[in-house]
Design a protein around this motif. Sequence first.
Motif, PDB file in Angstrom:
ATOM      1  N   VAL A  66      -1.660  -3.457   2.689  1.00  0.00           N
ATOM      2  CA  VAL A  66      -1.808  -2.163   1.998  1.00  0.00           C
ATOM      3  C   VAL A  66      -1.756  -2.359   0.486  1.00  0.00           C
ATOM      4  O   VAL A  66      -2.576  -1.808  -0.265  1.00  0.00           O
ATOM      5  CB  VAL A  66      -0.716  -1.171   2.471  1.00  0.00           C
ATOM      6  N   ILE A  67      -0.791  -3.186   0.057  1.00  0.00           N
ATOM      7  CA  ILE A  67      -0.657  -3.414  -1.383  1.00  0.00           C
ATOM      8  C   ILE A  67      -1.911  -4.101  -1.919  1.00  0.00           C
ATOM      9  O   ILE A  67      -2.498  -3.666  -2.926  1.00  0.00           O
ATOM     10  CB  ILE A  67       0.613  -4.254  -1.676  1.00  0.00           C
ATOM     11  N   LEU A  71      -3.631  -0.533  -2.836  1.00  0.00           N
ATOM     12  CA  LEU A  71      -2.848  -0.073  -3.997  1.00  0.00           C
ATOM     13  C   LEU A  71      -3.232  -0.822  -5.275  1.00  0.00           C
ATOM     14  O   LEU A  71      -3.543  -0.192  -6.295  1.00  0.00           O
ATOM     15  CB  LEU A  71      -1.352  -0.214  -3.717  1.00  0.00           C
ATOM     16  N   LEU A  72      -3.232  -2.133  -5.220  1.00  0.00           N
ATOM     17  CA  LEU A  72      -3.492  -2.891  -6.458  1.00  0.00           C
ATOM     18  C   LEU A  72      -4.891  -2.619  -7.043  1.00  0.00           C
ATOM     19  O   LEU A  72      -5.018  -2.553  -8.277  1.00  0.00           O
ATOM     20  CB  LEU A  72      -3.278  -4.390  -6.230  1.00  0.00           C
ATOM     21  N   PRO A  73      -5.926  -2.419  -6.216  1.00  0.00           N
ATOM     22  CA  PRO A  73      -7.239  -2.116  -6.813  1.00  0.00           C
ATOM     23  C   PRO A  73      -7.250  -0.825  -7.641  1.00  0.00           C
ATOM     24  O   PRO A  73      -8.168  -0.605  -8.437  1.00  0.00           O
ATOM     25  CB  PRO A  73      -8.170  -2.000  -5.600  1.00  0.00           C
ATOM     26  N   PHE A  84       0.716   5.722 -11.565  1.00  0.00           N
ATOM     27  CA  PHE A  84       0.485   5.039 -10.284  1.00  0.00           C
ATOM     28  C   PHE A  84       0.739   6.004  -9.124  1.00  0.00           C
ATOM     29  O   PHE A  84      -0.060   6.095  -8.182  1.00  0.00           O
ATOM     30  CB  PHE A  84       1.407   3.822 -10.182  1.00  0.00           C
ATOM     31  N   ILE A  85       1.834   6.741  -9.212  1.00  0.00           N
ATOM     32  CA  ILE A  85       2.180   7.667  -8.125  1.00  0.00           C
ATOM     33  C   ILE A  85       1.071   8.690  -7.921  1.00  0.00           C
ATOM     34  O   ILE A  85       0.660   8.984  -6.798  1.00  0.00           O
ATOM     35  CB  ILE A  85       3.523   8.373  -8.439  1.00  0.00           C
ATOM     36  N   MET A  96       6.861   2.302   1.741  1.00  0.00           N
ATOM     37  CA  MET A  96       7.522   1.052   1.310  1.00  0.00           C
ATOM     38  C   MET A  96       6.598   0.227   0.430  1.00  0.00           C
ATOM     39  O   MET A  96       7.045  -0.422  -0.519  1.00  0.00           O
ATOM     40  CB  MET A  96       7.980   0.259   2.535  1.00  0.00           C
ATOM     41  N   SER A  97       5.312   0.260   0.735  1.00  0.00           N
ATOM     42  CA  SER A  97       4.338  -0.453  -0.100  1.00  0.00           C
ATOM     43  C   SER A  97       4.265   0.190  -1.475  1.00  0.00           C
ATOM     44  O   SER A  97       4.286  -0.499  -2.507  1.00  0.00           O
ATOM     45  CB  SER A  97       2.954  -0.408   0.550  1.00  0.00           C
ATOM     46  N   LYS A  98       4.189   1.507  -1.496  1.00  0.00           N
ATOM     47  CA  LYS A  98       4.103   2.218  -2.774  1.00  0.00           C
ATOM     48  C   LYS A  98       5.365   1.983  -3.608  1.00  0.00           C
ATOM     49  O   LYS A  98       5.292   1.747  -4.825  1.00  0.00           O
ATOM     50  CB  LYS A  98       3.907   3.726  -2.535  1.00  0.00           C
TER      51      LYS A  98
END
Length: 365
Positions: A66-67, A71-73, A84-85, A96-98
């Motif tokens: 997931v990260i 998320l990272l992209p 980010f949020i 948990m990833s976030k």
Amino acid sequence: MTIETIELWRGRIDLVSPFRTSFGTETFRDLLYVRAVGDRNAGWGECVAMATPNYSSEYLENCVQVISRFLLPLIKGDTTAESFIATVAPIRGNYMSKACVESALLDVQLRDQDISLARFLGATQSRVASGVSVGIQASLGDLVRVVGEYIAQGYLRIKLKIEPGSDIEVVHTVRKEFGDDLLLQVDANAAYTRSDTAHLKQLDAFNLLLIEQPLAEDDLAGHVELARAINTPVCLDESITSLDTARGALDLGACPVINIKPGRVGGYIEAKKIHDLCLARGIPVWCGGMLETGIGRAANLALAALPGFTLPGDTSASARYFARDITEPFVLMDGYIDVPTGPGIGVEPLADMLATLTKSATFKL
Ligand code: NPG
């Protein structure tokens, strides 16, 4: 601040003793950290997910996916924890990833600003009252010995893991052995059902601080029913994944106490919002633990120093978990642990412990 690179770090660390809960036994901790490297500083975030999806649906390998993939992209050089949020809001769940990525971003930006996480969050305490979580033991004799050792070390509150078949007698034994003044609570990790209400009512005899997450994560209505039927205060853990679920649970009367775990609710900023809501409503909160190493523990201590955290948390000393922590160890002093005061989370991996970790991926922004 400009973020230049994001790294994923993996590792594994043994626990000093096996930790058994109603959903399994942990003997070591698989580790996943995000390191956000900026033009001036770098920040660390620890992922609290376990190797298997038994505490919740999230698990470590899934968080790596997931990260890395989702998320990272979405992160750019000027992304902050706050932006980010907002940016990752369309990605459902995966708290948990976030939280892991948010923590790393917070750490680097607060280091740039020379502000501690505790100060950023609004901490009012310089040290945090420490409790300890005691796993399910092989025998009542072992239980008495282990609890006795923790009390001797100075822990201010004991939490007993329970499950069907290992509950009433366990609590009765600890009360009988250590007396009525011991701050005592139990954690079921969702091991019971609504049909256990009469059974759980027997716990009322032991003046517990609370019973944590007796029923399934998604059975809020069941918790409302149970909270009405028993005198022991019901505390929710797994069920609370956001400010919205916290507000909903409180509105319904599902729990008079909440366990706040930043990793479970998507990060420290959401955790603070839940704290603020609870403080405004007079609901006591405490900070849970996920067997974090010093990176996650430092950040949890900053959160636990907020004024609404009026109950001792599962923020135990490093020695309760590991022979040698990833960071300088957190030490218990008269039942309390000092809140880090340095910029960001205030700690970093020790060089020799960093050498036991592996940088598994690097993302250039
Ligand atoms: O001290 O960090 C700690 C552990 C506290 O009991 C604890 N955590 O359900 O709250 C929990 C539990 C847990 C343990 C959760 C292992 C997930 C895995």
